[in-house]
Design an enzyme around this catalytic site. Sequence first.
Site, short mmCIF file in Angstrom:
data_model
loop_
_atom_site.label_atom_id
_atom_site.label_comp_id
_atom_site.label_asym_id
_atom_site.label_seq_id
_atom_site.Cartn_x
_atom_site.Cartn_y
_atom_site.Cartn_z
CG ASP A 177 18.00 19.42 121.32
OD1 ASP A 177 18.79 19.66 122.25
OD2 ASP A 177 17.13 18.53 121.39
CG ASN A 178 14.25 20.55 123.23
OD1 ASN A 178 14.09 20.07 122.11
ND2 ASN A 178 14.38 19.80 124.30
CE LYS A 235 7.45 15.76 120.13
NZ LYS A 235 7.51 16.92 121.03
NE ARG A 293 14.31 21.38 116.13
CZ ARG A 293 13.43 20.84 116.94
NH1 ARG A 293 13.67 20.76 118.23
NH2 ARG A 293 12.30 20.32 116.47
NE ARG A 304 6.76 20.55 117.21
CZ ARG A 304 7.75 20.12 117.99
NH1 ARG A 304 7.62 20.12 119.31
NH2 ARG A 304 8.86 19.65 117.47
N GLY A 346 18.81 15.60 115.09
CA GLY A 346 17.95 15.57 113.90
C GLY A 346 16.59 15.04 114.26
CG ASP A 382 9.66 3.78 118.90
OD1 ASP A 382 9.91 5.00 118.96
OD2 ASP A 382 8.82 3.21 119.63
N GLY A 383 10.97 6.06 116.43
CA GLY A 383 10.31 7.11 115.66
C GLY A 383 8.88 7.39 116.09
N GLY A 434 14.29 12.65 114.74
CA GLY A 434 14.30 11.19 114.83
C GLY A 434 12.90 10.60 114.84
P1 AMP Z 1 13.28 15.44 122.53
O1 AMP Z 1 13.62 14.88 123.86
O2 AMP Z 1 11.87 15.16 122.10
O3 AMP Z 1 13.64 16.88 122.38
O4 AMP Z 1 14.16 14.63 121.50
C1 AMP Z 1 15.56 14.66 121.49
C2 AMP Z 1 16.07 13.92 120.28
O5 AMP Z 1 15.75 12.52 120.39
C3 AMP Z 1 15.49 14.38 118.96
O6 AMP Z 1 16.50 14.26 117.99
C4 AMP Z 1 14.40 13.39 118.69
O7 AMP Z 1 14.09 13.28 117.34
C5 AMP Z 1 15.00 12.11 119.26
N1 AMP Z 1 13.96 11.15 119.68
C6 AMP Z 1 13.17 11.22 120.77
N2 AMP Z 1 12.34 10.16 120.84
C7 AMP Z 1 12.61 9.40 119.76
C8 AMP Z 1 12.09 8.16 119.25
N3 AMP Z 1 11.12 7.49 119.87
N4 AMP Z 1 12.62 7.69 118.10
C9 AMP Z 1 13.61 8.34 117.46
N5 AMP Z 1 14.14 9.49 117.88
C10 AMP Z 1 13.66 10.02 119.01
MG MG Z 2 13.47 18.27 121.04
#
Ligand code: AMP
Ligand code: MG
Length: 494
Positions: free
Chosen positions: A256-257, A117, A187, A180, A94, A129-130, A96
């Site tokens: 998911d990507n 993002k 996805r 973005r 989801g 930390d989002g 995050g």
């Molecule tokens: P990504 O590696 O950007 O494709 O992210 C993979 C998953 O990790 C996704 O669900 C993101 O929302 C979550 N995610 C990545 N970085 C963070 C973060 N700093 N805080 C919360 N969720 C994260």
């Molecule tokens: Mg991703």
Amino acid sequence: MAGKSDKKSAAGWRFDNSYARLPDALFARAVPVPVAQPGLAVLNENLAAEMGLYAAALRETGTEVFAGSTVPAGADPIAQAYAGHQFGHFTNLGDGRAILLGEHLTPAGARFDVQLKGSGQTPYSRRGDGRAALGPMLREYVISEAMHALGIPTTRSLAVATTGEQIAREEMLPGAVLTRVAASHIRVGTFEYANAIGDRATLEALTRYTLERHYPESVGVENPALALFEGVLERQAKLVAQWVCVGFVHGVMNTDNMALSGETIDYGPCAFIDTYDPATVFSSIDRGGRYAYGNQPNIAHWNLARLAEALLPLIDEEKDKAVAAAEETLGKFPERFRSHYTAGLRAKLGLFSEEDGDLELAKEFLDCLKGAEADFTGAFRSLVRAAETSELQDALSFGGTPLRAWQAKWMARLERQQRSRAKVVAAMSAANPVVIPRNHRVEEALAAAVAGDLSVMHRLLDALARPYEATSANEAYRDGPLPGSGPYRTFCGT
Ligand code: AMP
Ligand code: MG
């Protein structure tokens, strides 16, 4: 605390929120978390204009929106639910650290997701930390815009805002939010999630929605789920062929990507190859080479199998029949990839007609490049120059080894098609970029930007804007790294 609402839309925002009208399980309402001090690092004025947004107004009032401190009028912000196979393992994920503000409708009627993002925690943040750091968000901005200029389907980047906050990674880093813009953020993992929750109505609604949004030509067909699967397979086969033809390594092709729209999405540890080698891996966490340059078609095929599994309940009521139908379609992938890849290589070699040995001819050239550790982009540009001069005495040579035999074969192949050399050169020029986002140039630009000097990045963006032309802006950006610079590594700590 919820963000303020931006009542006037002098910027031209026109939101609709169709995703938020889908079944509740597919998202959670969430608002961006306001930041300490919104600032605008970069605004994409060309993209703003394409979207019917007014750059002057965005510069004046948009910073708060881009930083997540103000929600624009008409937006109905949500975090999307999805799952995904990460390095082969199923996980619930989801958004995050991302928030979908909604879908902006352009004056021409096109619909684009506008997503922030790095905009703070959501119900899917788990322990994260989002937030996002400035360097990686600028990296996505630069490389996604370069991909777009290369003519490859991709999400775009409208802006990067700074937050005035520091975020904790291995070290403290300046925070940032990327805006973005995407055809959608649906996805493979969105379907895996919809299937995993076991609610058929949700899976059906998502399938219908995705078909209407991305494959309208298939709405109303007898087997919508199978039609969706075929459509996605075809776009992914073409997309990955396009990546391979410019030397792009996505780096983290988790399910998911992978977007159902067929756009390149999620620029994390991605990078372009300099020297040609199918085993090239840049990501520090990809130790097994799962997402290596040359393995990308295999992984796309694997990911599509996960999509097929998620769609099985809708493909046929009877499991055996569903599996048989899905397998039949899935089995087409290698041929579809090969067809797009061969077409891409033909264009790179200046071939208009089709002969059986074309792929082998191209592969022989690639093998020479590998043996000589030659620069991929540069080698194809020397082919363009060789087509221009057309004289064999100007033998191509990589790593000191002349390519006389191969060159003679290629020249003979060119002679067998009824095209003027000028047409061949024009076609090759349009298929072989002069400039790609070279890793050392991207790093240099980001390091300067994080230290407060954005001018280096702006020059790089100018250089990447017209990649198939030799311009004065890209003159200094064409070469690979100096020999002996060592292997390039990307890190996932984004
Ligand atoms: P990504 O590696 O950007 O494709 O992210 C993979 C998953 O990790 C996704 O669900 C993101 O929302 C979550 N995610 C990545 N970085 C963070 C973060 N700093 N805080 C919360 N969720 C994260
Ligand atoms: Mg991703």
